[in-house]
Design a protein around this motif. Structure first.
Motif, PDB file in Angstrom:
ATOM      1  N   THR A 117       0.819  -1.211   0.000  1.00 31.13           N
ATOM      2  CA  THR A 117       0.000   0.000   0.000  1.00 31.13           C
ATOM      3  C   THR A 117       0.856   1.266   0.000  1.00 31.13           C
ATOM      4  OG1 THR A 117      -0.113  -0.135   2.411  1.00 31.13           O
ATOM      5  CG2 THR A 117      -1.918  -1.137   1.162  1.00 31.13           C
ATOM      6  N   GLY A 118       2.106   1.161   0.462  1.00 28.89           N
ATOM      7  CA  GLY A 118       2.980   2.329   0.446  1.00 28.89           C
ATOM      8  C   GLY A 118       3.226   2.850  -0.955  1.00 28.89           C
ATOM      9  N   GLN A 119       3.225   1.954  -1.944  1.00 31.00           N
ATOM     10  CA  GLN A 119       3.430   2.384  -3.327  1.00 31.00           C
ATOM     11  C   GLN A 119       2.223   3.168  -3.832  1.00 31.00           C
ATOM     12  OE1 GLN A 119       5.188  -0.384  -6.063  1.00 31.00           O
ATOM     13  NE2 GLN A 119       5.820  -1.759  -4.432  1.00 31.00           N
ATOM     14  N   GLN A 120       1.035   2.779  -3.392  1.00 28.34           N
ATOM     15  CA  GLN A 120      -0.156   3.535  -3.755  1.00 28.34           C
ATOM     16  C   GLN A 120      -0.102   4.942  -3.166  1.00 28.34           C
ATOM     17  OE1 GLN A 120      -3.731   1.367  -2.855  1.00 28.34           O
ATOM     18  NE2 GLN A 120      -2.821  -0.616  -3.323  1.00 28.34           N
ATOM     19  N   GLU A 121       0.309   5.034  -1.919  1.00 30.28           N
ATOM     20  CA  GLU A 121       0.408   6.341  -1.279  1.00 30.28           C
ATOM     21  C   GLU A 121       1.468   7.200  -1.957  1.00 30.28           C
ATOM     22  OE1 GLU A 121       1.218   5.421   2.748  1.00 30.28           O
ATOM     23  OE2 GLU A 121      -0.760   4.550   3.148  1.00 30.28           O
ATOM     24  N   ALA A 122       2.581   6.587  -2.357  1.00 30.37           N
ATOM     25  CA  ALA A 122       3.623   7.336  -3.057  1.00 30.37           C
ATOM     26  C   ALA A 122       3.124   7.841  -4.405  1.00 30.37           C
ATOM     27  CB  ALA A 122       4.857   6.458  -3.238  1.00 30.37           C
ATOM     28  N   ALA A 123       2.362   7.004  -5.110  1.00 31.92           N
ATOM     29  CA  ALA A 123       1.812   7.409  -6.403  1.00 31.92           C
ATOM     30  C   ALA A 123       0.846   8.573  -6.246  1.00 31.92           C
ATOM     31  CB  ALA A 123       1.116   6.215  -7.067  1.00 31.92           C
ATOM     32  N   ARG A 124       0.027   8.534  -5.208  1.00 35.76           N
ATOM     33  CA  ARG A 124      -0.893   9.640  -4.969  1.00 35.76           C
ATOM     34  C   ARG A 124      -0.139  10.902  -4.576  1.00 35.76           C
ATOM     35  NH1 ARG A 124      -5.207   6.083  -1.381  1.00 35.76           N
ATOM     36  NH2 ARG A 124      -6.076   4.889  -3.126  1.00 35.76           N
TER      37      ARG A 124
ATOM     38  N   MET B 161      -0.598  11.290  -9.123  1.00 37.50           N
ATOM     39  CA  MET B 161      -1.255  10.352 -10.041  1.00 37.50           C
ATOM     40  C   MET B 161      -2.705  10.143  -9.622  1.00 37.50           C
ATOM     41  SD  MET B 161       1.547   7.339 -10.728  1.00 37.50           S
ATOM     42  CE  MET B 161       3.125   7.666 -11.507  1.00 37.50           C
ATOM     43  N   ASN B 162      -3.600  10.148 -10.611  1.00 39.03           N
ATOM     44  CA  ASN B 162      -4.976   9.796 -10.301  1.00 39.03           C
ATOM     45  C   ASN B 162      -5.116   8.281 -10.205  1.00 39.03           C
ATOM     46  OD1 ASN B 162      -5.230   8.749 -12.978  1.00 39.03           O
ATOM     47  ND2 ASN B 162      -5.737  10.804 -13.724  1.00 39.03           N
ATOM     48  N   LYS B 163      -6.303   7.828  -9.827  1.00 39.55           N
ATOM     49  CA  LYS B 163      -6.476   6.400  -9.556  1.00 39.55           C
ATOM     50  C   LYS B 163      -6.262   5.552 -10.806  1.00 39.55           C
ATOM     51  CE  LYS B 163      -9.451   3.240  -7.010  1.00 39.55           C
ATOM     52  NZ  LYS B 163     -10.671   3.103  -6.186  1.00 39.55           N
ATOM     53  N   GLY B 164      -6.765   6.026 -11.950  1.00 39.33           N
ATOM     54  CA  GLY B 164      -6.593   5.255 -13.176  1.00 39.33           C
ATOM     55  C   GLY B 164      -5.147   5.139 -13.592  1.00 39.33           C
ATOM     56  N   LEU B 165      -4.386   6.209 -13.378  1.00 37.68           N
ATOM     57  CA  LEU B 165      -2.987   6.205 -13.791  1.00 37.68           C
ATOM     58  C   LEU B 165      -2.150   5.293 -12.910  1.00 37.68           C
ATOM     59  CD1 LEU B 165      -0.941   7.371 -15.752  1.00 37.68           C
ATOM     60  CD2 LEU B 165      -0.573   9.266 -14.145  1.00 37.68           C
ATOM     61  N   TRP B 166      -2.306   5.406 -11.571  1.00 34.57           N
ATOM     62  CA  TRP B 166      -1.478   4.529 -10.728  1.00 34.57           C
ATOM     63  C   TRP B 166      -1.930   3.082 -10.790  1.00 34.57           C
ATOM     64  CZ3 TRP B 166      -3.940   1.864  -6.937  1.00 34.57           C
ATOM     65  CH2 TRP B 166      -5.030   2.433  -6.271  1.00 34.57           C
TER      66      TRP B 166
ATOM     67  N   ARG C 246      -2.794   1.658 -13.682  1.00 37.13           N
ATOM     68  CA  ARG C 246      -2.150   1.150 -14.895  1.00 37.13           C
ATOM     69  C   ARG C 246      -0.637   1.104 -14.770  1.00 37.13           C
ATOM     70  NH1 ARG C 246      -5.519   4.987 -17.245  1.00 37.13           N
ATOM     71  NH2 ARG C 246      -3.674   6.204 -17.830  1.00 37.13           N
ATOM     72  N   ARG C 247      -0.061   2.089 -14.106  1.00 33.21           N
ATOM     73  CA  ARG C 247       1.394   2.211 -14.061  1.00 33.21           C
ATOM     74  C   ARG C 247       2.029   1.491 -12.876  1.00 33.21           C
ATOM     75  NH1 ARG C 247       3.099   6.987 -16.721  1.00 33.21           N
ATOM     76  NH2 ARG C 247       1.966   7.154 -18.688  1.00 33.21           N
ATOM     77  N   ILE C 248       1.328   1.407 -11.757  1.00 35.12           N
ATOM     78  CA  ILE C 248       1.934   0.901 -10.523  1.00 35.12           C
ATOM     79  C   ILE C 248       1.374  -0.452 -10.112  1.00 35.12           C
ATOM     80  CG2 ILE C 248       2.422   1.405  -8.105  1.00 35.12           C
ATOM     81  CD1 ILE C 248       3.737   3.360 -10.037  1.00 35.12           C
ATOM     82  N   ILE C 249       0.057  -0.540  -9.989  1.00 31.19           N
ATOM     83  CA  ILE C 249      -0.562  -1.718  -9.373  1.00 31.19           C
ATOM     84  C   ILE C 249      -0.570  -2.917 -10.313  1.00 31.19           C
ATOM     85  CG2 ILE C 249      -2.621  -2.601  -8.232  1.00 31.19           C
ATOM     86  CD1 ILE C 249      -1.122  -0.393  -6.723  1.00 31.19           C
ATOM     87  N   LEU C 250      -1.209  -2.765 -11.485  1.00 30.86           N
ATOM     88  CA  LEU C 250      -1.377  -3.914 -12.380  1.00 30.86           C
ATOM     89  C   LEU C 250      -0.052  -4.515 -12.860  1.00 30.86           C
ATOM     90  CD1 LEU C 250      -4.521  -2.953 -14.501  1.00 30.86           C
ATOM     91  CD2 LEU C 250      -4.321  -4.647 -12.671  1.00 30.86           C
ATOM     92  N   PRO C 251       0.967  -3.704 -13.238  1.00 33.03           N
ATOM     93  CA  PRO C 251       2.230  -4.328 -13.666  1.00 33.03           C
ATOM     94  C   PRO C 251       2.860  -5.216 -12.597  1.00 33.03           C
ATOM     95  CG  PRO C 251       2.171  -2.039 -14.355  1.00 33.03           C
ATOM     96  CD  PRO C 251       0.994  -2.238 -13.457  1.00 33.03           C
TER      97      PRO C 251
END
Length: 305
Positions: free
Chosen positions: A195-202, A206-211, A213-218
């Motif tokens: 979850t720390g990567q999500q917080e860093a992306a925000r 980054m909006n939810k769609g961008l993180w 596609r770029r962070i979570i799914l890969p």
């Protein structure tokens, strides 16, 4: 080197010399560990396999000549193509829909999260065969269908029987059901990302769609691929259920032949051979894809180190 260190080194050489004299390397005999149980189990398995093959070959009721005659029959090959085509379309629909459902399931909005949970609860809780028959008989509930906004525009208007063909019923019945199972697989893969990567992306804006596609799914894909491969192989076999709605898949094609010739067992063996062939190919493809992502993970790990 101090006197104490010199004494310790001399003492160690004396001990090593004494050990070498007592246990010379040439006198050491390495005895490999024996596993008699393994050889016994292998012999039993080989014997049972030989007996099984012998019973199948010698039993004329299997009708191997009939199997060879119909193995490459145009009707069977046409049914095989329908099975493969249905599997590809259904899994494509299920994967796209499941990403959307899994995202809603992880949403902070309780309404969207509960809607996703309700979808999964319903489609996992009712038999897929019942769902398939329900979609095929949807015209009994809605004889006429209208899609559009009244007095504004009309996308489609006509009979439900014209809209829900056996192909449409198969895709909807199996695709919507499979999406419920795939949504849980994708949700588990997405939850495995820290979850720390999500917080860093925000924090980076980054909006939810961008993180997503770029962070979570890969990062979630390596965890999603193995169970997804199993679902694809399972779906290939599940498509045999469409024979109940008279869709000419592999099983239905075999049934259409033995309903005339009464050669049930040989035609079922033909269907099994092609199912085994198709699942073997899919298993090989799954293994190759997993190896690619495994190498990618190893390369990333070395790059970070």
């Amino acid at each position: 080197m101090t006197d104490n260190q010199q004494y310790r080194a001399m003492r160690q050489r004396q001990i090593d010399a004494a050990h070498e004299k007592a246990f010379p390397h040439d006198a050491l005999v390495v005895i490999p560990t024996r596993y008699p149980g393994r050889w016994i189990s292998v012999a039993v398995c080989v014997l049972l396999l030989i007996l099984l093959i012998r019973s199948m070959v010698m039993n004329e009721n299997f009708g191997w000549s009939i199997v060879g005659h119909y193995l490459f029959s145009p009707i069977i090959l046409s049914g095989l193509w329908v099975t493969v085509w249905l599997t590809a379309v259904i899994m494509a629909l299920a994967i796209v829909l499941s990403v959307f459902i899994a995202t809603l399931r992880l949403s902070a909005n309780p309404l969207l999260s509960r809607f996703s949970s309700g979808y999964i609860w319903f489609f996992r809780g009712t038999p897929v065969l019942v769902q398939l028959i329900f979609w095929y008989n949807l015209a009994a509930l809605y004889p006429e269908v209208y899609i559009g906004i009244p007095h504004v525009f009309t996308l489609y208007q006509g009979s439900m029987n014209d809209l829900i063909t056996p192909y449409t019923a198969a895709i909807l019945g199996l695709g919507l059901n499979e999406a419920a199972y795939m949504a849980e697989i994708i949700r588990a893969g997405m939850s495995s990302v820290d979850t720390g990567q999500q917080e860093a992306a925000r924090a980076l804006g980054m909006n939810k769609g961008l993180w997503l596609r770029r962070i979570i799914l890969p990062q979630a894909i390596p965890f999603i691929i193995p169970p997804t491969g199993n679902q694809v192989i399972g779906m290939l076999k599940t498509t045999s259920l469409v024979s109940v709605i008279s869709l000419s898949d592999l099983l239905y094609s075999a049934q259409s032949i033995y309903s005339r010739t009464f050669e049930n067992i040989p035609l079922l063996i033909v269907a099994c051979i092609w199912y085994l062939f198709a699942t073997t190919i899919l298993s090989w493809i799954q293994g190759r894809i997993e190896n690619i992502f495994r190498k990618g993970q190893t390369a990333d790990r070395f790059a970070r180190n």
